[in-house]
Design an enzyme around this catalytic site. Structure first.
Site, PDB file in Angstrom:
ATOM      1  N   SER A 292      33.867  42.569  36.648  1.00  0.00           N
ATOM      2  CA  SER A 292      34.327  42.348  36.593  1.00  0.00           C
ATOM      3  C   SER A 292      34.691  41.318  34.394  1.00  0.00           C
ATOM      4  CB  SER A 292      35.644  41.343  36.793  1.00  0.00           C
ATOM      5  OG  SER A 292      37.215  41.151  37.235  1.00  0.00           O
TER       6      SER A 292
ATOM      7  N   SER B 146      43.017  41.383  38.031  1.00  0.00           N
ATOM      8  CA  SER B 146      42.000  41.758  36.792  1.00  0.00           C
ATOM      9  C   SER B 146      42.869  43.021  37.695  1.00  0.00           C
ATOM     10  CB  SER B 146      40.517  41.332  37.249  1.00  0.00           C
ATOM     11  OG  SER B 146      40.204  39.840  37.090  1.00  0.00           O
TER      12      SER B 146
ATOM     13  N   LYS C 223      39.480  48.886  42.262  1.00  0.00           N
ATOM     14  CA  LYS C 223      39.446  47.232  40.685  1.00  0.00           C
ATOM     15  C   LYS C 223      39.540  46.431  41.997  1.00  0.00           C
ATOM     16  CE  LYS C 223      37.628  45.121  37.969  1.00  0.00           C
ATOM     17  NZ  LYS C 223      37.541  44.156  38.537  1.00  0.00           N
TER      18      LYS C 223
ATOM     19  N   LYS D 294      43.198  45.713  34.555  1.00  0.00           N
ATOM     20  CA  LYS D 294      41.473  46.175  33.853  1.00  0.00           C
ATOM     21  C   LYS D 294      41.824  47.709  34.189  1.00  0.00           C
ATOM     22  CE  LYS D 294      39.029  41.908  33.326  1.00  0.00           C
ATOM     23  NZ  LYS D 294      38.374  40.854  34.879  1.00  0.00           N
TER      24      LYS D 294
END
Length: 381
Positions: free
Chosen positions: A202, A147, A308, A150
Site C-alpha cells: 500500500s 487506500s 484492498k 488504489k
C-alpha cells in the site's frame, strides 16, 4: 480458515445468454445513461447487469428503442399516417416475455433468511457476475475511502502501460507521507514491481510515481481517474492516487464495488491482488523489499480472491474484498468500519449462506412463444 455453515439458501438465477446472445444485443440498444450497474464503453451490457439499475424503466426504454429502430414510421407512438398510438401489442408482449427473463436473473433472499446489520458507515455486497446488489447500507453516500483508492490507480496503470515499463520516482513521489515502500528520488522500478508495492504494501509513494508516469502529473492522473469512474457509472471523486485525505476525495460503497468489479475482470489485476507475498529490488540497499499483502482475508477466509485495505484518520478503516465459492463470486465494501475484517467475513458468510447460483435457461433453449397481434410475424419465440 472459516468454515462454511449450512443454511437455508436462495437461488440466484441467471439466464445463460453469453456474449453476443440475443438478450445482450437487445439491452445494448439502450442509451449509455440508461445502462445498468457498471456498463463500460467497451463492452455490451448483459441482461443481468441491467437488473442492478431500475429494471422496469430500463426494460421499457430498451424495448421501445429497439421497436422504434425496426419500425421508423411508428416512432414516438405514431403510425405512418401521423396518428397517435398507444403501446403496441408486440411491445407489451415482448415486455412481458423479457420481464420473465429478468426476474429469473434476479437474486432473491431466502424466505426466513436472517437479516444482517454491518457495523460500518457504509457497506455493500454484490454478485460479481451480474452486479446485483445483495446487501446495501448507506451504499450511495460518499465517504473518504483511504487506500482502497488504489484499486482505481492500479486499474488505470494496467490499462495504460506494460508490466516491463520503467517507472522513475520523482522528488514528489519520494517525499509522499504515510505508508510507503521507501522510494528514493530517481529510483526506478518496473511497472509490475511498482504495482506490487502499491497493492501489497500500500505504498503511497508508489501511487504517486505511477500517477506521474501514466498521467504526467498527479493532477492529470486524478482527472483520468474521475473520467474512468464516470464511464463506470461510479459515484466517486478522486483528488489523489493513494487515498490520503484531501478535500473532496471520496466515493460511495457502491462506487467502490463497481470499480473493483471492473478491475477483477482483468486476469493481471486478479493475480496482483491475490498475491500474498512478493520480493522486489531496493536500490542502494543490501536487502530487497519484502512485501506482504495487508489483506488478511487472503490467508484466513476460504475462497478469498482480493482486493484492498485502507486507513486514514478521516476515513477510518476501509476494506474492499471478494471471495468465490461454488462458482459464485461476491464483492463487498465496508467504509468506516472498526472491525473491518470481521465484518467483511460476516457479510461474505451471509451472502454465501443465503444465495446460490442456478441456471434458469441455457443459451438457445426454447423458453416459450408469445402471440403477436399486428406484427410482421404472428408469433415470437
Amino acid at each position: 480458515m472459516r468454515k462454511r455453515m449450512p443454511a437455508a439458501r436462495a437461488v440466484l438465477f441467471c439466464v445463460s445468454a453469453g456474449r453476443g446472445g440475443k438478450l445482450e444485443q437487445l439491452f445494448y440498444q439502450a442509451r449509455p445513461q440508461d445502462r445498468g450497474l457498471g456498463a463500460s464503453k467497451s463492452e455490451n451490457l448483459t441482461a443481468e447487469r441491467a437488473l442492478a439499475g431500475r429494471p422496469e424503466e430500463f426494460l421499457k426504454r430498451a424495448l421501445k428503442r429497439l421497436y422504434e429502430k425496426r419500425n421508423p414510421a411508428k416512432r414516438h407512438g405514431r403510425d405512418a399516417r401521423g396518428k397517435g398510438r398507444g403501446a403496441t401489442p408486440v411491445l407489451r408482449r415482448l415486455c412481458a416475455l423479457m420481464a420473465l427473463f429478468l426476474l429469473a436473473a434476479a437474486p432473491f433472499c431466502a424466505a426466513g433468511a436472517e437479516e444482517i446489520d454491518i457495523a460500518a458507515r457504509a457497506a455493500i455486497l454484490i454478485d460479481a457476475a451480474s452486479g446485483r446488489v445483495l446487501y446495501p447500507k448507506n451504499a450511495d453516500t460518499r465517504y473518504p475511502m483511504a487506500s482502497t483508492t488504489k484499486i482505481m490507480t492500479a486499474l488505470l496503470a494496467l490499462e495504460n502501460s506494460a508490466p516491463d515499463e520503467i517507472v522513475t520516482a520523482s522528488e514528489r513521489a519520494a517525499g509522499t507521507g504515510g505508508t510507503s515502500i521507501y522510494l528514493s528520488a530517481g529510483e526506478t522500478l518496473s511497472m509490475e514491481e511498482m504495482l506490487k508495492g502499491l497493492m501489497l504494501r500500500s505504498g503511497n509513494d508508489a501511487a504517486v510515481a505511477i500517477a506521474e508516469h501514466i498521467g504526467g502529473s498527479v493532477e492529470n492522473f486524478a482527472a483520468m481517474m474521475n473520467a474512468r469512474a464516470e464511464e463506470l457509472g461510479a459515484d466517486a471523486h478522486f483528488v489523489t492516487p493513494n487515498g490520503l485525505d484531501a478535500e473532496g476525495h471520496g466515493a460511495s460503497a457502491r462506487a467502490m464495488a463497481l470499480i473493483a468489479r471492473e478491475a477483477l475482470r482483468r486476469d493481471d489485476f486478479r493475480a496482483l491482488v491475490g498475491t500474498q507475498r512478493a520480493v522486489i529490488p531496493w536500490r542502494d540497499n543490501q536487502y530487497n523489499r519484502v512485501l506482504t499483502n495487508k489483506n488478511r482475508l487472503l490467508r484466513d477466509y476460504e475462497g478469498a480472491t482480493g482486493v484492498k485495505t485502507g486507513f486514514t484518520k478521516k476515513a477510518g478503516r476501509c476494506l474492499v474484498f471478494s471471495a468465490e465459492r461454488d462458482g459464485m463470486e461476491l464483492i463487498g465494501v465496508v467504509l468506516g468500519c472498526g472491525a473491518w475484517f470481521d465484518e467483511a467475513e460476516r457479510l461474505l458468510d451471509w451472502g454465501f449462506e443465503n444465495f446460490s447460483l442456478a441456471c434458469a435457461a441455457e443459451r438457445g433453449e426454447d423458453c416459450g412463444t408469445v402471440v403477436v397481434a399486428g406484427g410482421a410475424s404472428p408469433r415470437v419465440r
